[in-house]
Design a protein around this motif. Structure first.
Motif: not given
Length: 142
Positions: A37, A86-92, A94-95
């Motif tokens: 990210v 951090t939101l983008i990292q969480f999304t990746i 979680a996916f």
């Protein structure tokens, strides 16, 4: 001594060791996603929206300064860019976890869909089969 023995048995269970391995692998995966990210995804996005470096994107609540004793006082800021990263990292992450669980569920479903082999005939069934075959053979011989 009993509590030490209980703890040893608890720690040596397979599920606890599996959990520890999962935590270590998860930590390493988190570092990989963070690097992905911060170093690969966000720079092109920042460039596309006007050269914004998200890691430096902050809202300053109080500027840095010097206090009465001559000591430097750092600025008070809200790190919006770090939050977005951090939101983008969480999304990746979680996916990725979703895809792994989906794969595991598909494999379990595939195993459940496979028909079981019929059970071997019992001795009574074998005897009845032999009798039937003998009766058929006698009926054809006439």
């Amino acid at each position: 001594m009993g509590m030490l023995q209980e703890f040893r048995e608890f720690a040596m269970r397979g599920s606890v060791i599996d959990l520890a391995v999962g935590v270590v692998i998860g930590g390493a995966f988190g570092k990989i996603v963070t690097a992905l990210v911060d170093k690969i995804i966000m720079p092109p996005i920042g460039l596309l929206i006007g050269g914004v470096d998200f890691s430096r994107w902050v809202i300053t609540l109080k500027e840095a300064g010097v206090d009465a004793a001559g000591e430097a006082v750092p600025a008070v800021v809200i790190g919006i860019g770090d939050f977005i990263n951090t939101l983008i990292q969480f999304t990746i992450i979680a996916f990725a976890i979703f895809m792994v669980i989906k794969l595991i569920n598909a494999l379990h479903r595939k195993e459940a869909d496979e028909p079981e082999a019929p059970p071997a005939p019992t001795p009574d069934q074998e005897l009845l089969t032999e009798i039937r075959d003998l009766l058929k053979a006698q009926g054809q011989a006439r």
